[in-house]
Design an enzyme around this catalytic site. Structure first.
Site, PDB file in Angstrom:
ATOM      1  N   HIS A  82       0.839  -1.193   0.000  1.00  0.00           N
ATOM      2  CA  HIS A  82       0.000   0.000   0.000  1.00  0.00           C
ATOM      3  C   HIS A  82       0.870   1.238   0.000  1.00  0.00           C
ATOM      4  O   HIS A  82       1.828   1.339   0.763  1.00  0.00           O
ATOM      5  CB  HIS A  82      -0.924   0.016   1.212  1.00  0.00           C
ATOM      6  CG  HIS A  82      -2.098   0.929   1.037  1.00  0.00           C
ATOM      7  ND1 HIS A  82      -3.330   0.483   0.606  1.00  0.00           N
ATOM      8  CD2 HIS A  82      -2.224   2.263   1.211  1.00  0.00           C
ATOM      9  CE1 HIS A  82      -4.164   1.514   0.530  1.00  0.00           C
ATOM     10  NE2 HIS A  82      -3.514   2.608   0.890  1.00  0.00           N
ATOM     11  N   ASP A 161     -13.840   3.806   6.590  1.00  0.00           N
ATOM     12  CA  ASP A 161     -12.812   4.448   5.762  1.00  0.00           C
ATOM     13  C   ASP A 161     -13.381   4.849   4.407  1.00  0.00           C
ATOM     14  O   ASP A 161     -12.998   5.875   3.847  1.00  0.00           O
ATOM     15  CB  ASP A 161     -11.594   3.532   5.579  1.00  0.00           C
ATOM     16  CG  ASP A 161     -10.535   4.234   4.730  1.00  0.00           C
ATOM     17  OD1 ASP A 161     -10.034   5.280   5.170  1.00  0.00           O
ATOM     18  OD2 ASP A 161     -10.267   3.784   3.605  1.00  0.00           O
ATOM     19  N   ARG A 168     -12.524  13.212   3.106  1.00  0.00           N
ATOM     20  CA  ARG A 168     -11.225  13.884   3.265  1.00  0.00           C
ATOM     21  C   ARG A 168     -10.699  14.370   1.917  1.00  0.00           C
ATOM     22  O   ARG A 168     -10.032  15.401   1.827  1.00  0.00           O
ATOM     23  CB  ARG A 168     -10.223  12.915   3.919  1.00  0.00           C
ATOM     24  CG  ARG A 168     -10.532  12.659   5.391  1.00  0.00           C
ATOM     25  CD  ARG A 168      -9.736  11.479   5.917  1.00  0.00           C
ATOM     26  NE  ARG A 168      -8.317  11.658   5.759  1.00  0.00           N
ATOM     27  CZ  ARG A 168      -7.475  10.691   5.369  1.00  0.00           C
ATOM     28  NH1 ARG A 168      -7.913   9.477   5.098  1.00  0.00           N
ATOM     29  NH2 ARG A 168      -6.190  10.935   5.251  1.00  0.00           N
ATOM     30  N   LYS A 187      -7.723  -0.649   6.607  1.00  0.00           N
ATOM     31  CA  LYS A 187      -7.991  -1.427   5.388  1.00  0.00           C
ATOM     32  C   LYS A 187      -7.094  -2.647   5.318  1.00  0.00           C
ATOM     33  O   LYS A 187      -7.510  -3.736   4.960  1.00  0.00           O
ATOM     34  CB  LYS A 187      -7.738  -0.573   4.138  1.00  0.00           C
ATOM     35  CG  LYS A 187      -8.817   0.432   3.866  1.00  0.00           C
ATOM     36  CD  LYS A 187      -8.600   1.104   2.537  1.00  0.00           C
ATOM     37  CE  LYS A 187      -7.411   2.024   2.535  1.00  0.00           C
ATOM     38  NZ  LYS A 187      -7.719   3.439   2.358  1.00  0.00           N
TER      39      LYS A 187
HETATM   40  N1  URA Z   1      -3.944   6.162   1.248  1.00  0.00           N
HETATM   41  C1  URA Z   1      -5.003   5.764   1.995  1.00  0.00           C
HETATM   42  O1  URA Z   1      -5.525   4.667   1.811  1.00  0.00           O
HETATM   43  N2  URA Z   1      -5.445   6.597   2.934  1.00  0.00           N
HETATM   44  C2  URA Z   1      -4.902   7.790   3.185  1.00  0.00           C
HETATM   45  O2  URA Z   1      -5.356   8.484   4.066  1.00  0.00           O
HETATM   46  C3  URA Z   1      -3.798   8.208   2.409  1.00  0.00           C
HETATM   47  C4  URA Z   1      -3.344   7.370   1.442  1.00  0.00           C
END
Ligand code: URA
Length: 433
Positions: A82, A161, A168, A187
């Site tokens: 990620h 999320d 966000r 996640k």
């Molecule tokens: N990637 C994500 O999944 N979440 C964030 O807040 C920033 C980058």
């Protein structure tokens, strides 16, 4: 308990209790707390931060806000990667097939564009037919057949999320260590992989602008993952300039294909080799140097490229686009951006390159905006290159010609020329194991 009091507490720099954080996450997920109160709290967190305890509780509440995937059927071979978000960052499309070609199981959940940064799902949806929304059964079926799948947060995985991420994105509340840690790690924990490699981006195009902040973010995520029984490695990589040459959804898919075909050996290739090596090192329990030989071998012998075709096809995508990238629809309009003077490119503000991409239509300005998959830019000259007045710096692409004026202005405002060559910076600053 009232959301008003929770917002006020964080505004006044007080610590929230476990119960208050749980109240916020449950209430927002269930739709009882409106967007305007959630965004006020996010802004207060951006401004005033969170303690380690608050961040850990927030992550845990978000991970448990929906289902948790059980990948135990794949043993300890599952691996996820990620990125904290960057410009031109198409590494998932490359390292996924490499790891799967080498015997790892890549059952991965990715996100959409966030702020000025691109999103893997938006890129994958540029491939006609590719399905990002699968049920758990369909997801497992693709992983069983192809050894890998990349999907969105479908079903009921981390719904907290899913909502917060979209909020966000459009409320300038992305760049905050506790919000990024909780978003990414909730996640990753819910998605179930045993081995997790994090690509923490650092520089002008990243949410973390300094090495110090990037390292803080990396250590916080590694610590939370380890406490939850996952094998973790984080690489801090350069995002002071865009990664690779293509920025924009279909354009980036095409560049990823070229790396897997062994035709691109620049910064993108090198970062992908570093990430994939750490993924294979974790899965096979071997030193990263040995893993690197296998990773390079999987690109050179074509097995990673073949794996991409197999995976895309299994997930509903039309494999002809991978075999012949010229089939991707051409952008309607193109505009050349040329250098206004002689000199070295001393710096590129990668965030401005990312907002140029959004202005061209490749990202969202509001939550409901449709993406133009053909939009984006192709960069010809990057930090450290010498240019003469009139040399091509980049080409902009869009389906709406009216977008060019502002996009060109934004792109050029991010280029700083200098008389001398800038000192080179490393692609991988640090590895946190
Ligand atoms: N990637 C994500 O999944 N979440 C964030 O807040 C920033 C980058």
């Amino acid at each position: 308990m009232r959301m008003y009091d929770i917002i006020r507490k964080k505004r006044d720099k007080e610590e929230l209790t476990d119960e208050e954080i749980a109240f916020f996450i449950k209430g927002y997920t269930d739709g009882d707390i409106p967007d305007y109160q959630a965004s006020a709290l996010c802004m207060a967190i951006v401004l005033n931060g969170m303690s380690d305890r608050e961040t850990a509780v927030l992550t845990d509440c978000m991970a448990r806000s929906g289902d948790m995937l059980d990948l135990s059927r794949y043993g300890d071979k599952t691996v996820d990667k990620h990125s904290t978000g960057g410009v031109g960052d198409k590494t998932s499309l490359i390292v996924g097939p490499i790891a799967a070609a080498l015997g790892a199981t890549v059952a991965k959940m990715s996100g959409r564009a966030l702020g000025h940064t691109g999103g893997t799902l938006d890129k994958l949806e540029a491939i006609p037919g590719y399905v990002t929304g699968l049920t758990d059964e369909e997801f497992f079926s693709v992983v069983d057949r192809a050894g890998m799948a990349i999907i969105g947060q479908t079903g009921n995985l981390t719904p907290a999320d899913k909502k917060l991420y979209a909020l966000r994105d459009v409320t300038a509340t992305v760049d905050s260590i506790p919000l990024i840690v909780s978003s990414i790690m909730s996640k990753k924990l819910a998605a179930g992989s045993k081995n997790i490699v994090l690509d923490v981006k650092c520089g002008s195009g990243a949410f973390m602008k300094t090495l110090e902040d990037a390292e803080k973010l990396a250590r916080s995520m590694v610590e939370i993952g380890r406490r939850c029984g996952r094998n973790m490695t984080a690489l801090i990589t350069d995002m002071d300039k865009p990664l690779g040459k293509a920025v924009g959804n279909a354009l980036e898919v095409k560049e990823a294909i070229e790396v897997l075909r062994g035709n691109e050996k620049g910064d993108l290739y090198e970062v992908c080799v570093a990430l994939a090596s750490e993924m294979i090192a974790l899965v096979k329990g071997i030193p990263a140097k040995d893993a690197e030989k296998q990773v390079i071998g999987a690109i050179e012998d074509g097995s990673a490229y073949k794996k991409m075709i197999e995976w895309v096809k299994t997930q509903g995508g039309d494999p002809r686009y991978i075999e012949d990238p010229s089939l991707f629809p051409a952008p309607k309009y193109a505009k050349r951006v040329c250098s206004p003077r002689d000199g070295y490119i001393g710096r590129m503000d990668a965030e401005k390159v990312g907002t140029t991409e959004v202005l061209l239509g490749a990202g969202r300005i509001t939550k409901t905006d449709e993406i133009d998959h053909t939009a984006g830019l192709h960069i010809e000259k990057k930090t450290g290159d010498y240019v003469k007045k009139g040399d091509l710096l980049c080409t902009l692409y869009t389906g709406n010609e009216a977008r060019f004026a502002e996009a060109e202005k934004r792109y050029l405002s991010g280029i700083v020329f200098s008389e001398t060559a800038p000192a080179p910076v490393p692609l991988v600053y640090k590895i946190v194991r």
